[in-house]
Design a protein around this motif. Structure first.
Motif, short mmCIF file in Angstrom:
data_model
loop_
_atom_site.label_atom_id
_atom_site.label_comp_id
_atom_site.label_asym_id
_atom_site.label_seq_id
_atom_site.Cartn_x
_atom_site.Cartn_y
_atom_site.Cartn_z
N MET A 1 50.55 -9.73 5.29
CA MET A 1 51.58 -9.25 4.37
C MET A 1 51.96 -7.82 4.68
N ARG A 2 53.18 -7.46 4.27
CA ARG A 2 53.57 -6.06 4.31
C ARG A 2 52.77 -5.29 3.26
N PRO A 3 52.70 -3.96 3.38
CA PRO A 3 51.97 -3.18 2.38
C PRO A 3 52.52 -3.45 0.98
N LEU A 4 51.61 -3.69 0.03
CA LEU A 4 51.96 -3.93 -1.37
C LEU A 4 51.39 -2.81 -2.22
N THR A 5 52.25 -2.16 -3.00
CA THR A 5 51.83 -1.12 -3.93
C THR A 5 52.38 -1.43 -5.31
N LEU A 6 51.52 -1.39 -6.32
CA LEU A 6 51.93 -1.62 -7.70
C LEU A 6 51.57 -0.37 -8.50
N ASP A 7 52.59 0.39 -8.88
CA ASP A 7 52.40 1.70 -9.51
C ASP A 7 52.76 1.63 -11.00
N PRO A 8 51.75 1.75 -11.89
CA PRO A 8 52.02 1.66 -13.32
C PRO A 8 52.35 3.01 -13.96
N SER A 9 52.50 4.06 -13.15
CA SER A 9 52.65 5.40 -13.71
C SER A 9 54.10 5.87 -13.78
N PHE A 10 55.06 5.00 -13.47
CA PHE A 10 56.46 5.39 -13.52
C PHE A 10 56.83 5.76 -14.96
N PRO A 11 57.44 6.93 -15.19
CA PRO A 11 57.77 7.34 -16.57
C PRO A 11 58.74 6.35 -17.22
N SER A 12 58.41 5.89 -18.41
CA SER A 12 59.24 4.89 -19.07
C SER A 12 58.92 4.85 -20.55
N TRP A 13 59.92 4.46 -21.34
CA TRP A 13 59.71 4.22 -22.77
C TRP A 13 59.24 2.79 -23.02
N ALA A 14 59.21 1.97 -21.99
CA ALA A 14 58.89 0.55 -22.16
C ALA A 14 57.44 0.34 -22.56
N GLU A 15 57.18 -0.83 -23.17
CA GLU A 15 55.80 -1.15 -23.58
C GLU A 15 54.89 -1.31 -22.36
N GLY A 16 55.45 -1.79 -21.26
CA GLY A 16 54.70 -1.92 -20.01
C GLY A 16 55.63 -1.69 -18.85
#
Length: 241
Positions: free
Chosen positions: A1-16
């Protein structure tokens, strides 16, 4: 697979929220929780999970017209949104949601193949983080996530499969294949389309174990790590999801 990055720190007002990167593809996934459910679920005690998908105008090599400017819905955009929604619903105990609707918005910032798969993988993280947050806040009586779901794509050309192809490899393929798995290897979605020569069914059966191995090795660990990282932002002692 190509590199996979999952970043939960993106600034947002969303619940998730999760910024999913798969090679050069970037998709921002955000979960919003709304009171009420579609008419067909009213009075059932069950919630609903749905997804909306779109691309920014310069997510691709040439500028796309914004969807809202079109007189007719973009069929591809609608179809991918439904694919994502069906995939993520398989992860959820909808009775645990009560009569609420969880909308997963997946906006492609940059496209280089696999945008629907990046949306599923990032949307799963955003959905789990929203569930953790609302459970900690007392909004949910029990945690609604039953299993992680993870997706992967493949392209068939010249008698061989390429796992997780970028746009260039995908364009010349005889068949595009997108599969979403649960953690125990069950298939949630399988979407195969022959763009060139028709492909014998045994070829799909042959590649499925390889695709699950890739998801098990790369996607699920990345999702778990991203959920743990996201939990640290609002839970003092995060437990394993």
């Amino acid at each position: 697979m190509r590199p996979l990055t999952l970043d939960p720190s993106f600034p947002s007002w969303a619940e998730g929220v999760c910024l999913a990167s798969l090679g050069n593809t970037r998709v921002l996934c955000a979960v919003s929780v709304q009171m009420g459910v579609p008419a067909f679920l009213k009075g059932s005690g069950e919630g609903w999970v749905t997804a909306e998908y779109d691309m920014l105008p310069r997510a691709t090599h040439q500028r796309r017209t914004r969807t809202w400017k079109s007189l007719h819905p973009d069929g591809r955009v609608v179809e991918i949104g439904r694919f994502i929604g069906r995939s993520l619903r398989a992860a959820v105990d909808r009775e645990a949601l009560g009569e609420t609707t969880w909308v997963v918005d997946c906006d492609v910032l940059q496209a280089d193949g696999g945008t629907r798969i990046a949306s599923v993988n990032g949307g799963m993280v955003a959905l789990a983080l929203a569930a953790h947050r609302l459970r900690l806040q007392g909004f949910l009586e029990r945690f609604p996530i039953r299993s992680l779901v993870g997706g992967i794509s493949a392209a068939y050309a010249g008698g061989r499969w390429t796992v997780d192809p970028d746009y260039t490899r995908d364009q010349g393929a005889d068949m595009d294949l997108n599969v979403v798995f649960t953690e125990d290897g069950r298939i949630v979605e399988i979407q195969a389309t022959a763009e060139g020569e028709a492909v014998p069914p045994e070829e799909i059966s042959r590649v499925l174990p390889t695709l699950f191995e890739a998801v098990q090795t790369h996607v699920f660990p990345a999702q778990r790590a991203a959920i743990q990282e996201g939990l640290r932002r609002f839970a003092p002692n995060p437990s394993s999801p």
